[in-house]
Design an enzyme around this catalytic site. Sequence first.
Site, PDB file in Angstrom:
ATOM      1  N   GLY A   1      16.132  81.484  65.795  1.00 20.21           N
ATOM      2  CA  GLY A   1      15.268  82.525  65.240  1.00 20.21           C
ATOM      3  C   GLY A   1      14.575  82.058  63.965  1.00 20.21           C
ATOM      4  O   GLY A   1      13.377  82.300  63.757  1.00 20.21           O
TER       5      GLY A   1
ATOM      6  N   LYS B   1      10.053  83.839  78.945  1.00 19.27           N
ATOM      7  CA  LYS B   1      10.884  82.674  79.229  1.00 19.27           C
ATOM      8  C   LYS B   1      12.354  83.071  79.212  1.00 19.27           C
ATOM      9  O   LYS B   1      12.931  83.353  78.167  1.00 19.27           O
ATOM     10  CB  LYS B   1      10.666  81.545  78.222  1.00 19.27           C
ATOM     11  CG  LYS B   1      11.315  80.255  78.744  1.00 19.27           C
ATOM     12  CD  LYS B   1      11.575  79.219  77.678  1.00 19.27           C
ATOM     13  CE  LYS B   1      12.856  79.451  76.934  1.00 19.27           C
ATOM     14  NZ  LYS B   1      14.084  79.363  77.763  1.00 19.27           N
TER      15      LYS B   1
ATOM     16  N   CYS C   1      25.772  90.695  71.917  1.00 20.71           N
ATOM     17  CA  CYS C   1      25.319  90.539  70.522  1.00 20.71           C
ATOM     18  C   CYS C   1      26.067  91.501  69.597  1.00 20.71           C
ATOM     19  O   CYS C   1      26.404  91.156  68.476  1.00 20.71           O
ATOM     20  CB  CYS C   1      23.828  90.811  70.402  1.00 20.71           C
ATOM     21  SG  CYS C   1      22.851  90.019  71.671  1.00 20.71           S
TER      22      CYS C   1
ATOM     23  N   GLU D   1      15.564  89.349  67.191  1.00 18.99           N
ATOM     24  CA  GLU D   1      16.862  90.012  67.273  1.00 18.99           C
ATOM     25  C   GLU D   1      17.905  88.907  67.342  1.00 18.99           C
ATOM     26  O   GLU D   1      17.968  88.172  68.327  1.00 18.99           O
ATOM     27  CB  GLU D   1      16.947  90.906  68.505  1.00 18.99           C
ATOM     28  CG  GLU D   1      18.201  91.752  68.497  1.00 18.99           C
ATOM     29  CD  GLU D   1      18.648  92.148  69.882  1.00 18.99           C
ATOM     30  OE1 GLU D   1      19.573  92.962  69.971  1.00 18.99           O
ATOM     31  OE2 GLU D   1      18.119  91.632  70.873  1.00 18.99           O
TER      32      GLU D   1
ATOM     33  N   GLU E   1      29.658  84.059  64.061  1.00 18.96           N
ATOM     34  CA  GLU E   1      29.587  84.641  65.402  1.00 18.96           C
ATOM     35  C   GLU E   1      30.201  83.659  66.410  1.00 18.96           C
ATOM     36  O   GLU E   1      29.805  82.500  66.463  1.00 18.96           O
ATOM     37  CB  GLU E   1      28.118  84.897  65.765  1.00 18.96           C
ATOM     38  CG  GLU E   1      27.957  85.547  67.127  1.00 18.96           C
ATOM     39  CD  GLU E   1      26.508  85.942  67.408  1.00 18.96           C
ATOM     40  OE1 GLU E   1      25.601  85.132  67.135  1.00 18.96           O
ATOM     41  OE2 GLU E   1      26.309  87.059  67.906  1.00 18.96           O
TER      42      GLU E   1
ATOM     43  N   GLY F   1      18.127  85.884  70.393  1.00 18.95           N
ATOM     44  CA  GLY F   1      18.948  84.687  70.545  1.00 18.95           C
ATOM     45  C   GLY F   1      19.657  84.360  69.250  1.00 18.95           C
ATOM     46  O   GLY F   1      19.908  85.248  68.428  1.00 18.95           O
ATOM     47  N   SER F   2      19.939  83.091  69.059  1.00 23.01           N
ATOM     48  CA  SER F   2      20.740  82.690  67.904  1.00 23.01           C
ATOM     49  C   SER F   2      19.921  82.750  66.613  1.00 23.01           C
ATOM     50  O   SER F   2      18.700  82.610  66.616  1.00 23.01           O
ATOM     51  CB  SER F   2      21.269  81.270  68.107  1.00 23.01           C
ATOM     52  OG  SER F   2      20.184  80.370  68.196  1.00 23.01           O
ATOM     53  N   THR F   3      20.627  82.964  65.512  1.00 22.31           N
ATOM     54  CA  THR F   3      19.991  83.027  64.201  1.00 22.31           C
ATOM     55  C   THR F   3      19.290  81.709  63.891  1.00 22.31           C
ATOM     56  O   THR F   3      18.186  81.694  63.355  1.00 22.31           O
ATOM     57  CB  THR F   3      21.060  83.333  63.136  1.00 22.31           C
ATOM     58  OG1 THR F   3      21.719  84.543  63.523  1.00 22.31           O
ATOM     59  CG2 THR F   3      20.457  83.502  61.765  1.00 22.31           C
ATOM     60  N   GLU F   4      19.939  80.627  64.275  1.00 21.90           N
ATOM     61  CA  GLU F   4      19.394  79.296  63.988  1.00 21.90           C
ATOM     62  C   GLU F   4      18.025  79.100  64.649  1.00 21.90           C
ATOM     63  O   GLU F   4      17.049  78.709  63.999  1.00 21.90           O
ATOM     64  CB  GLU F   4      20.417  78.281  64.514  1.00 21.90           C
ATOM     65  CG  GLU F   4      20.097  76.853  64.284  1.00 21.90           C
ATOM     66  CD  GLU F   4      20.952  75.980  65.218  1.00 21.90           C
ATOM     67  OE1 GLU F   4      22.060  76.412  65.609  1.00 21.90           O
ATOM     68  OE2 GLU F   4      20.479  74.891  65.569  1.00 21.90           O
TER      69      GLU F   4
HETATM   70  P1  ADP Z   1      22.069  81.329  72.495  1.00 20.16           P
HETATM   71  O1  ADP Z   1      22.953  80.860  71.392  1.00 20.16           O
HETATM   72  O2  ADP Z   1      22.135  82.771  72.797  1.00 20.16           O
HETATM   73  O3  ADP Z   1      22.024  80.420  73.682  1.00 20.16           O
HETATM   74  P2  ADP Z   1      19.520  80.272  71.697  1.00 20.16           P
HETATM   75  O4  ADP Z   1      18.855  80.756  70.486  1.00 20.16           O
HETATM   76  O5  ADP Z   1      19.966  78.866  71.781  1.00 20.16           O
HETATM   77  O6  ADP Z   1      20.661  81.325  71.872  1.00 20.16           O
HETATM   78  O7  ADP Z   1      18.634  80.542  72.988  1.00 20.16           O
HETATM   79  C1  ADP Z   1      17.938  81.742  73.196  1.00 20.16           C
HETATM   80  C2  ADP Z   1      16.626  81.429  73.874  1.00 20.16           C
HETATM   81  O8  ADP Z   1      15.799  80.663  73.001  1.00 20.16           O
HETATM   82  C3  ADP Z   1      16.745  80.631  75.155  1.00 20.16           C
HETATM   83  O9  ADP Z   1      15.817  81.128  76.095  1.00 20.16           O
HETATM   84  C4  ADP Z   1      16.391  79.234  74.703  1.00 20.16           C
HETATM   85  O10 ADP Z   1      15.878  78.432  75.749  1.00 20.16           O
HETATM   86  C5  ADP Z   1      15.321  79.516  73.677  1.00 20.16           C
HETATM   87  N1  ADP Z   1      15.097  78.459  72.688  1.00 20.16           N
HETATM   88  C6  ADP Z   1      15.972  77.517  72.255  1.00 20.16           C
HETATM   89  N2  ADP Z   1      15.410  76.717  71.319  1.00 20.16           N
HETATM   90  C7  ADP Z   1      14.139  77.171  71.118  1.00 20.16           C
HETATM   91  C8  ADP Z   1      13.040  76.802  70.259  1.00 20.16           C
HETATM   92  N3  ADP Z   1      13.134  75.801  69.402  1.00 20.16           N
HETATM   93  N4  ADP Z   1      11.914  77.528  70.349  1.00 20.16           N
HETATM   94  C9  ADP Z   1      11.812  78.556  71.187  1.00 20.16           C
HETATM   95  N5  ADP Z   1      12.779  78.960  72.006  1.00 20.16           N
HETATM   96  C10 ADP Z   1      13.948  78.286  71.994  1.00 20.16           C
END
Ligand code: ADP
Length: 408
Positions: A192, A135, A248, A214, A346, A187-190
């Site tokens: 993750g 995705k 990152c 990561e 960040e 992606g983001s720590t939150e």
């Molecule tokens: P960034 O801050 O880099 O945009 P995110 O963590 O928001 O990072 O997004 C990274 C990826 O995770 C994107 O592909 C986003 O669609 C996906 N994503 C966002 N929320 C969720 C979730 N609750 N579960 C799984 N994937 C998610």
Amino acid sequence: SICEVAQASSRDVDAAVAAARGALRGWSALAPTERAKYIFRIARRLQERAREFAVLETLDSGKPIKESRDVDIPLAAAHFFYYAGWADKLEYAFPGRTPRPVGVCGQIIPWNFPLLMAAWKIAPALACGNTVVLKPAETTPLTALRLGEIFEEIGLPPGVVNIVTGDGRTGAALVAHDGVDKIAFTGSTEVGKRIASAVAAPRSDGSLKSLTLELGGKSANIIFEDASLDQAIEGIISSIYFNQGEVCCAGSRLFVQESILPTVITKLRHRLASLRVGDPMDKNTDVGAINSRAQMEKVNHYINLGTHEGAIRHDAGTGDLPSRGFYCRPCFFTDVQPSHTIAREEIFGPVLSVMSFRTPEEALLRANNTPYGLAAGIWTDKGSKIFEVARKLKAGVVWINGTNQFDA
Ligand code: ADP
């Protein structure tokens, strides 16, 4: 906007996972040298289509064409070449163990290196005989979709890689899916953390999914007084301002030895003034567009907070930014305290926090004072200092007199 892309529902995710499951037996049973041939073909086709991919990546993400042309696309191809080479050598990599695929891999990636992240996740999974549901991020799905076409063009068996587009809801459906054996997320720590807790629930057969995360970074660069200063400044500039700081590993904290602080600030200011900010499609552009409105607002929020908390902002200040699109003037802050938000969180934008130190011990203490640990950089001409400091830095990658090297 440039186009509309589907929001995959949980039924679409079901279909993708079922296709990946269906393809798993055939793909993993292939002779490793045969799997390698497919992956080599992907790499070669990516190289042939490099210009098309570079334009598409820049159009979609806002990163400068110089970056997508010279870094993102060649590196993505390099990853497929590299992992193709691993497919028939896994037994040698892990002597005494029988390598076997994990199964169906759900892979969720962010928007800052859309194609490269896809390559980074897909190539090793395929080499090891896994099948994939990927995705891409909702703001940058186009090169992943084009990559999907390439898989068809080179004749990759149907179901081996499936691409589902959509936002976090689609990602969450993939994470929760019982038919997925592993989740890999960047992606983001939150988010993750949310994924980690979702994956902690056992599947219907009692087994657990594997998980790789990561997450965020707040990487430090340390410049010692004996460093070759112009080289260091060039490194710092590319570490935090190229790709608009949307990296990152971006070196968003800079620690400068006190004796050279004024010189470094002057040099930084000069170099900042020569950066070209603007049209990502212009091959002379150094700093392109911020990826999305939401990201732009986040970066502006931090810049305002920096001033509000008492740090002093420096930017190049002249020259018009394009009136359409999301642009941010690269800047750096001085008089930053370790407790300031801009020194801790960040930002993911072209914003640098400059701080000083007196001794190597103090530099280490301050650089390590973060919950993050993706990368770090040291700038010095002294070999002994390199080993001493690099050993004690708590970061996954430590670059010495260089930065952001990402070979396969
Ligand atoms: P960034 O801050 O880099 O945009 P995110 O963590 O928001 O990072 O997004 C990274 C990826 O995770 C994107 O592909 C986003 O669609 C996906 N994503 C966002 N929320 C969720 C979730 N609750 N579960 C799984 N994937 C998610």
